[in-house]
Structure formats: structure tokens, C-alpha cells
Design an enzyme around this catalytic site. Structure first.
Site, PDB file in Angstrom:
ATOM      1  CE1 TYR A   1       0.592   4.652   4.326  1.00 18.01           C
ATOM      2  CE2 TYR A   1      -0.206   2.442   3.845  1.00 18.01           C
ATOM      3  CZ  TYR A   1      -0.455   3.785   4.079  1.00 18.01           C
ATOM      4  OH  TYR A   1      -1.731   4.264   4.058  1.00 18.01           O
TER       5      TYR A   1
ATOM      6  CG  ASN B   1      -2.020  -1.108   1.049  1.00 18.92           C
ATOM      7  OD1 ASN B   1      -2.071  -1.777   0.021  1.00 18.92           O
ATOM      8  ND2 ASN B   1      -2.822  -1.324   2.079  1.00 18.92           N
TER       9      ASN B   1
HETATM   10  C1  FNR Z   1      -7.392  -0.958   5.001  1.00 19.19           C
HETATM   11  N1  FNR Z   1      -6.304  -1.707   4.531  1.00 19.19           N
HETATM   12  C2  FNR Z   1      -5.150  -1.785   5.285  1.00 19.19           C
HETATM   13  N2  FNR Z   1      -4.117  -2.582   4.886  1.00 19.19           N
HETATM   14  C3  FNR Z   1      -3.032  -2.751   5.668  1.00 19.19           C
HETATM   15  O1  FNR Z   1      -2.128  -3.507   5.302  1.00 19.19           O
HETATM   16  N3  FNR Z   1      -2.941  -2.106   6.873  1.00 19.19           N
HETATM   17  C4  FNR Z   1      -3.913  -1.279   7.330  1.00 19.19           C
HETATM   18  O2  FNR Z   1      -3.823  -0.738   8.439  1.00 19.19           O
HETATM   19  C5  FNR Z   1      -5.045  -1.072   6.495  1.00 19.19           C
HETATM   20  N4  FNR Z   1      -6.038  -0.214   6.855  1.00 19.19           N
HETATM   21  C6  FNR Z   1      -7.247  -0.202   6.180  1.00 19.19           C
HETATM   22  C7  FNR Z   1      -8.320   0.514   6.686  1.00 19.19           C
HETATM   23  C8  FNR Z   1      -9.561   0.452   6.086  1.00 19.19           C
HETATM   24  C9  FNR Z   1     -10.724   1.172   6.689  1.00 19.19           C
HETATM   25  C10 FNR Z   1      -9.722  -0.318   4.908  1.00 19.19           C
HETATM   26  C11 FNR Z   1     -11.064  -0.462   4.252  1.00 19.19           C
HETATM   27  C12 FNR Z   1      -8.639  -0.996   4.372  1.00 19.19           C
HETATM   28  C13 FNR Z   1      -6.476  -2.605   3.385  1.00 19.19           C
HETATM   29  C14 FNR Z   1      -7.179  -3.891   3.830  1.00 19.19           C
HETATM   30  O3  FNR Z   1      -6.374  -4.660   4.699  1.00 19.19           O
HETATM   31  C15 FNR Z   1      -7.558  -4.759   2.634  1.00 19.19           C
HETATM   32  O4  FNR Z   1      -6.408  -5.145   1.916  1.00 19.19           O
HETATM   33  C16 FNR Z   1      -8.515  -4.018   1.702  1.00 19.19           C
HETATM   34  O5  FNR Z   1      -9.590  -3.452   2.428  1.00 19.19           O
HETATM   35  C17 FNR Z   1      -9.108  -4.934   0.652  1.00 19.19           C
HETATM   36  O6  FNR Z   1      -9.798  -5.993   1.268  1.00 19.19           O
HETATM   37  P1  FNR Z   1     -11.424  -6.015   1.323  1.00 19.19           P
HETATM   38  O7  FNR Z   1     -11.862  -4.850   2.129  1.00 19.19           O
HETATM   39  O8  FNR Z   1     -11.875  -5.934  -0.103  1.00 19.19           O
HETATM   40  O9  FNR Z   1     -11.753  -7.332   1.972  1.00 19.19           O
END
Ligand code: FNR
Length: 373
Positions: A185, A183
Site C-alpha cells: 500500500y 503489503n
Molecule cells: C490480511 N492481512 C492484513 N494485513 C494488514 O496489515 N492489514 C490488513 O487489513 C490485512 N487484512 C487481511 C485480511 C485477511 C482476510 C487476511 C487473511 C490477511 C495480512 C494479515 O495481517 C497477516 O499478515 C497474514 O494473514 C499472515 O498471517 P497468518 O494469517 O498466516 O497468521
């Protein structure tokens, strides 16, 4: 043929199902100090299930690693005490919880770091100059601060910060740690050549760009042993202005290098999702399928899964477990709902990153919702 509810051994423990809670930043730590408090304890306890695995929200490893107002940390004694109560609550329900360790790098603001200028692999002014890119600060969503490139000795110091955070995760009662390498970072900023233009030992070739991540994994393994360390990557992920000229070669190399550690798992975010938005609706998971051929350990696949598609990816054998993000926000009893074939409650995007109980601990479990209806 395995299904979502076939038991599986991960990190030396037997999980009773494969519905993992994905790491989810929710901005509910107590201020000042980024301390996990009773509200977070309630949230995680609601989402724990017997033999189920939770990955914590991204948790910063040092004050200067911060970049998201309200995210919790793992660098102070008060934070360790706060997390202790959470891990105990998860364990009391028979669940397991890993801590996701986070350095936000350039995705930050000086009002969140408390002064230090955000750091990255290289300097990319287009990142902070984009008016559409916003980051969470005490005074709301604003453009990130200008960042600077890390000097080599500073890289070694950050590896040490990861090691110390891993030690604190142990003291806090976690079952293991996950390195947040996805993502956009800091880890990802080093991996991908859209953000890494260095010409030293940490830039240029794929091997050099992966060096920092491998050094951090080494540090985490030195604290926890390999089978309690997982790594999350986002192959071909574009979120946070990420790009790479050869993503297949890069992430294949990373998966191959990680093989030498014998880790708990590799956690793969599918490229069809950018941050928390599905950008290519209907696209099948492809990253797990490719990396399955390379990575020898357990694979958790994440990003855009529904119960049916999760079942399919496990049955096909491309992943061993599936992490759900958004569905876990609005369905605290998600594994039981999927098992029972019950309908899922819709999530409210407006309360993803707000700071109180609303949209956080007030989504009922299915039975409770039925009782009210
Ligand atoms: C995230 N995602 C995320 N990923 C990660 O590696 N660390 C994090 O702290 C977060 N924070 C986060 C907050 C919120 C509110 C969302 C919706 C998403 C990404 C998450 O782990 C995941 O990869 C994505 O949401 C896609 O999966 P879903 O939601 O389609 O099941």
C-alpha cells in the site's frame, strides 16, 4: 525463557499473553460511509481477551485513501462513534486495541475513492494493466484504476491526514495506532524501488524513499507519544507487485531509523506470506531474526505461524509477540485455545471479504462448539 503466555509490557500496559490479533480487512463496515457498526463490535468483542492485544483491520485515513470496498474509515464523526463502541467492548473484556491506519495508494479504484484518481510514488501502468490483479469495489472485483504520482505538497497533505486520523483514533478510545507500511500500500509503494522511481527528495536513495514513512511516524508520535505508536512493515514482501533491488539494506535502514522514536513495537510480516497466502511453505521466519539485531524495541512477528512455531520464535528470542491472522478469523478464543492445547477450527477463505455475519461472527469459541457437538 519467555513463552507465549509470559506477561509482557507493551505501550505502557502489561499484556498477559503474546498472542496478538493481526490486522484483518473483513469488509463489514456499514454502507454508505464506511462506518463500523454493531456487527463489527460483536466480532471484535468475541476476539478480545483479558490482557490481549488486537490490531484493528486496516482503516482508511481519508476518503481518497480508500481502496477496498467495505473497509472502515477514521475520517468522519460517525466512524469515530462506531469505533467508540468497539473499543469499549474490547476494554470491557480487559483487552487492548490499536487502530491500523491505512492509505491504499495505487491499490484502488475510482468507484471506491468516490472520484479521485488513485495516487502512488510513481506511475507504473503494469500495475493496473494486469488482468490477474483485482480490487474490491461496490460492483465486485475489478482491475485497479490508473494511478498518478503524488506532487510534493500533496505528500505533506497526506501526512496531515494521518495526523488527523491519529487524533480521531484517540477520540474513539483506541490504545494506540499502527502505521500500515506493509503489503504494497502507499507507504510500501514509496519504500520499495520497484514502485518508487521518483527523482526528488522522496525517491532514489533508501533515505529518500523512507522519508515519507518517517514523516508520518513523526506525525503519529506528535499525537500519541512514541510508546503508543507501532509500525508494520513487510520486508521483501512481494504482494501487490512489490519489489526492491536491495530489500535487506532498505528494511535494515527503516528499522534503524525507527529506533530513534522509541516506539511501542515494530510489526514484521514474514516474506514467506504474500497478502494472505503462504508462498514458501515450511520456511522459517527470517525477517524478525534479522531485524531483531537492529531494532531495539518490541517486535511482533506475523505470517504463517502455527501455535508451535509461534512458541518457538518467542523462545528463541527473535520476536516478543506473535500476530495471528487467519487462525483468529475462525478461532475467536485463539489465545485460550492455544493455551489449552485445543484443536483449531479451520477458516473458510470464501467468507474472508463477504459483507455479512456468515463466516464473521458465527465461528464458536471452543467451549460453545463442544456444547453443541
Ligand atoms: C490480511 N492481512 C492484513 N494485513 C494488514 O496489515 N492489514 C490488513 O487489513 C490485512 N487484512 C487481511 C485480511 C485477511 C482476510 C487476511 C487473511 C490477511 C495480512 C494479515 O495481517 C497477516 O499478515 C497474514 O494473514 C499472515 O498471517 P497468518 O494469517 O498466516 O497468521
Amino acid at each position: 525463557m519467555p513463552n507465549l503466555f509470559s506477561p509482557i509490557e507493551v505501550a505502557g500496559v502489561r499484556l498477559s499473553h503474546r498472542v496478538v490479533m493481526a490486522p484483518l480487512t473483513r469488509s463489514r463496515s456499514q454502507q454508505p460511509g464506511d462506518v463500523p457498526g454493531p456487527l463489527m463490535r460483536e466480532y471484535y468483542a468475541q476476539r478480545a481477551s483479558p490482557g490481549g492485544l488486537i490490531i484493528s483491520e486496516a482503516t482508511t485515513i481519508s476518503p481518497s485513501a480508500r481502496g477496498w470496498f467495505g473497509a472502515p474509515g477514521l475520517y468522519s464523526d460517525a466512524q469515530v462513534e462506531g469505533w467508540k463502541a468497539i473499543t469499549a467492548a474490547v476494554h470491557a473484556k480487559g483487552g487492548y486495541i490499536f487502530s491500523q491506519l491505512w492509505h491504499t495508494g495505487r491499490s484502488s479504484h475510482i468507484d471506491v475513492t468516490g472520484g479521485p484518481v488513485p495516487v502512488s510514488a510513481s506511475v507504473n501502468p503494469s500495475y493496473w494493466n494486469d488482468p490477474a490483479r483485482l480490487t474490491s469495489t461496490p460492483s465486485g472485483w475489478v482491475q485497479p484504476s490508473p494511478h498518478r504520482a503524488l506532487e510534493i505538497p500533496e505528500i505533506a497533505a497526506i501526512v496531515d491526514d494521518y495526523r488527523r486520523a491519529a487524533e480521531r483514533a484517540k477520540a474513539a478510545g483506541f490504545d494506540g495506532v499502527e502505521l500500515h507500511g506493509a503489503n504494497g500500500y502507499l507507504m510500501d509503494q514509496f519504500l520499495q524501488d520497484g514502485s518508487n522511481h521518483r527523482t526528488d527528495a522522496y525517491g532514489g536513495s533508501i533515505e529518500n524513499r523512507a522519508r515519507f514513512m518517517i514523516e508520518v511516524v513523526d506525525a503519529l508520535v506528535s499525537v500519541w507519544g512514541p510508546d503508543r505508536v507501532g509500525v508494520r512493515i513487510g520486508p521483501d514482501g512481494r504482494w501487490n507487485d512489490m519489489s526492491d533491488s536491495e530489500p535487506n539494506a532498505l528494511f535494515s535502514y527503516v528499522a534503524e531509523q525507527l529506533n530513534r522514536f522509541d516506539l511501542a513495537y515494530l510489526h514484521i510480516v514474514e516474506p514467506r506470506v504474500e497478502g494472505n497466502v503462504v508462498v514458501t511453505e515450511g520456511q522459517a521466519p527470517i525477517a524478525a531474526e534479522q531485524l531483531r539485531k537492529i531494532f531495539k524495541g518490541r517486535i511482533i512477528s506475523a505470517g504463517g505461524f502455527e501455535p508451535e512455531t509461534a512458541e518457538a520464535v518467542v523462545a528463541k528470542g527473535d520476536a516478543d509477540l506473535v500476530a495471528f491472522g487467519r487462525h483468529f478469523i475462525s478461532n475467536p478464543d485463539l489465545p485460550a485455545r492455544i493455551k489449552g492445547g485445543r484443536p483449531l477450527t479451520a477458516y473458510d477463505r470464501n467468507t474472508f471479504y463477504t459483507f455479512d455475519a456468515k463466516g464473521y461472527v458465527d465461528y464458536p469459541a471452543y467451549e460453545d462448539a463442544e456444547a453443541v457437538a
